[in-house]
Design a protein around this motif. Structure first.
Motif, PDB file in Angstrom:
ATOM      1  N   LEU A 199       0.832  -1.204   0.000  1.00 27.28           N
ATOM      2  CA  LEU A 199       0.000   0.000   0.000  1.00 27.28           C
ATOM      3  C   LEU A 199       0.867   1.255   0.000  1.00 27.28           C
ATOM      4  O   LEU A 199       0.598   2.212  -0.742  1.00 27.28           O
ATOM      5  CB  LEU A 199      -0.943   0.001   1.196  1.00 27.28           C
ATOM      6  N   LYS A 200       1.901   1.279   0.814  1.00 26.51           N
ATOM      7  CA  LYS A 200       2.779   2.451   0.827  1.00 26.51           C
ATOM      8  C   LYS A 200       3.526   2.591  -0.491  1.00 26.51           C
ATOM      9  O   LYS A 200       3.736   3.708  -0.982  1.00 26.51           O
ATOM     10  CB  LYS A 200       3.774   2.349   1.986  1.00 26.51           C
ATOM     11  N   THR A 201       3.913   1.472  -1.081  1.00 24.99           N
ATOM     12  CA  THR A 201       4.577   1.520  -2.388  1.00 24.99           C
ATOM     13  C   THR A 201       3.675   2.198  -3.415  1.00 24.99           C
ATOM     14  O   THR A 201       4.117   3.051  -4.202  1.00 24.99           O
ATOM     15  CB  THR A 201       4.927   0.099  -2.860  1.00 24.99           C
ATOM     16  N   ILE A 202       2.405   1.830  -3.407  1.00 26.67           N
ATOM     17  CA  ILE A 202       1.439   2.389  -4.354  1.00 26.67           C
ATOM     18  C   ILE A 202       1.143   3.846  -4.034  1.00 26.67           C
ATOM     19  O   ILE A 202       1.197   4.718  -4.912  1.00 26.67           O
ATOM     20  CB  ILE A 202       0.144   1.547  -4.325  1.00 26.67           C
ATOM     21  N   VAL A 203       0.827   4.118  -2.787  1.00 30.92           N
ATOM     22  CA  VAL A 203       0.432   5.469  -2.367  1.00 30.92           C
ATOM     23  C   VAL A 203       1.572   6.468  -2.581  1.00 30.92           C
ATOM     24  O   VAL A 203       1.325   7.629  -2.943  1.00 30.92           O
ATOM     25  CB  VAL A 203      -0.021   5.448  -0.894  1.00 30.92           C
ATOM     26  N   ARG A 204       2.794   6.030  -2.391  1.00 36.85           N
ATOM     27  CA  ARG A 204       3.926   6.951  -2.491  1.00 36.85           C
ATOM     28  C   ARG A 204       4.485   7.077  -3.908  1.00 36.85           C
ATOM     29  O   ARG A 204       5.495   7.747  -4.132  1.00 36.85           O
ATOM     30  CB  ARG A 204       5.015   6.546  -1.495  1.00 36.85           C
ATOM     31  N   GLY A 205       3.820   6.430  -4.858  1.00 37.74           N
ATOM     32  CA  GLY A 205       4.103   6.714  -6.263  1.00 37.74           C
ATOM     33  C   GLY A 205       5.225   5.930  -6.905  1.00 37.74           C
ATOM     34  O   GLY A 205       5.729   6.333  -7.967  1.00 37.74           O
ATOM     35  N   TYR A 206       5.619   4.818  -6.336  1.00 40.20           N
ATOM     36  CA  TYR A 206       6.643   3.985  -6.970  1.00 40.20           C
ATOM     37  C   TYR A 206       6.011   3.164  -8.098  1.00 40.20           C
ATOM     38  O   TYR A 206       4.829   2.841  -8.063  1.00 40.20           O
ATOM     39  CB  TYR A 206       7.287   3.056  -5.945  1.00 40.20           C
ATOM     40  N   SER A 207       6.823   2.803  -9.072  1.00 40.77           N
ATOM     41  CA  SER A 207       6.312   1.975 -10.161  1.00 40.77           C
ATOM     42  C   SER A 207       6.229   0.522  -9.699  1.00 40.77           C
ATOM     43  O   SER A 207       7.073   0.053  -8.938  1.00 40.77           O
ATOM     44  CB  SER A 207       7.227   2.084 -11.388  1.00 40.77           C
ATOM     45  N   TRP A 208       5.184  -0.163 -10.154  1.00 34.00           N
ATOM     46  CA  TRP A 208       5.007  -1.555  -9.748  1.00 34.00           C
ATOM     47  C   TRP A 208       4.259  -2.318 -10.828  1.00 34.00           C
ATOM     48  O   TRP A 208       3.575  -1.730 -11.662  1.00 34.00           O
ATOM     49  CB  TRP A 208       4.243  -1.648  -8.421  1.00 34.00           C
ATOM     50  N   THR A 209       4.427  -3.614 -10.800  1.00 35.59           N
ATOM     51  CA  THR A 209       3.728  -4.483 -11.734  1.00 35.59           C
ATOM     52  C   THR A 209       3.382  -5.786 -11.024  1.00 35.59           C
ATOM     53  O   THR A 209       3.856  -6.047  -9.921  1.00 35.59           O
ATOM     54  CB  THR A 209       4.581  -4.738 -12.992  1.00 35.59           C
ATOM     55  N   VAL A 210       2.563  -6.586 -11.669  1.00 35.49           N
ATOM     56  CA  VAL A 210       2.084  -7.844 -11.077  1.00 35.49           C
ATOM     57  C   VAL A 210       2.580  -9.015 -11.905  1.00 35.49           C
ATOM     58  O   VAL A 210       2.622  -8.947 -13.141  1.00 35.49           O
ATOM     59  CB  VAL A 210       0.536  -7.862 -11.023  1.00 35.49           C
TER      60      VAL A 210
END
Length: 255
Positions: A199-210
């Protein structure tokens, strides 16, 4: 996945696999050896940071014996307060890699997925979230009551944060070290850390994938997750991250 495409490839130099372990004498040896073999076969530079979280069995003795022939193994004792989240944080505090994977000690996570995490992080993503519930993934022998609660909880999180991720609660995820540092301070002493980190990764604007991953119910030992004890803790960290998303005006976003 996050809206932005990943930047240009950014190779990693060392992968740290952080494994919290409490009373895992029956499986920690095979977990470490199988993982080390898989990473060595793919020539992935790595360290295995295993945190003994107050074990009362022979877990620590197994680790110290293995260390004698596996220099990549870094056994650590969590000398402070115990708890899954605290053990993981202890491992993250001691890791030396520029990439990290959090993995369970009971061989429920597939070593081959760790290799895939390494490859995807190297493509430039800040984080990679494994999902057991997308095409190509799987959850083998998942107890039915826990599965129902899992799907309801993940649906709630998906709707609350408006992101296309359906497996927030799986601890088995990968992060660049910059993300780990950017998500501090950590608030979760127990299994709610599995929700706080993505959640913090997403909220703080880092790039991510699944990416799809495979999970298999443990074949030895006893699960440490106590559903009845975790509801309010999951809710607390979820609300905290939701408030950060909508009320901090981006003060904590990645720069």
């Amino acid at each position: 996945m996050s809206d932005a495409a990943p930047p240009e490839p950014r190779p990693l130099s060392l992968l740290s696999i952080v494994i919290p372990a409490r009373d895992e004498v029956a499986c920690i040896g095979s977990t470490v050896e199988h993982l080390h073999l898989e990473l060595r076969l793919h020539e992935i530079p790595h360290e295995l940071v295993v945190v003994d979280d107050g074990s009362s069995d022979g877990t620590w003795e197994v680790l110290t014996k293995l260390q004698a022939r596996l220099p990549e193994l870094v056994p650590i004792k969590n000398e402070g307060l115990h708890g899954f989240g605290r053990a993981v944080i202890c491992g993250l505090d001691h890791m030396k890699g520029d990439g990290a994977v959090i993995m369970m000690a009971d061989e429920s996570d597939d070593c081959r997925d760790v290799v895939r995490y390494w490859q995807i992080l190297g493509e430039g993503w800040d984080a990679v979230f494994g999902s057991r519930f997308v095409r190509g993934g799987g959850a083998i022998d998942y107890p039915r009551p826990k599965l129902v609660l899992n799907r309801l909880a993940n649906l709630f999180l998906r709707l609350m944060f408006h992101v296309p991720l359906n497996d927030f609660t799986n601890a088995f995820k990968a992060y660049r070290a910059t993300v780990i540092e950017g998500c501090r301070p950590f608030l979760s002493p127990h299994f709610n850390l599995t929700v706080e980190l993505p959640l913090k990764t997403i909220v703080r604007g880092y790039s991510w994938t699944v990416t799809p991953v495979t999970w298999r119910n443990r074949r030895a030992g006893e699960s440490k997750l106590k559903i009845k004890e975790m509801g309010s803790r999951y809710l607390f960290v979820t609300l905290y991250c939701w408030l950060e998303k909508y009320f901090t005006r981006g003060d904590y976003r990645a720069r």
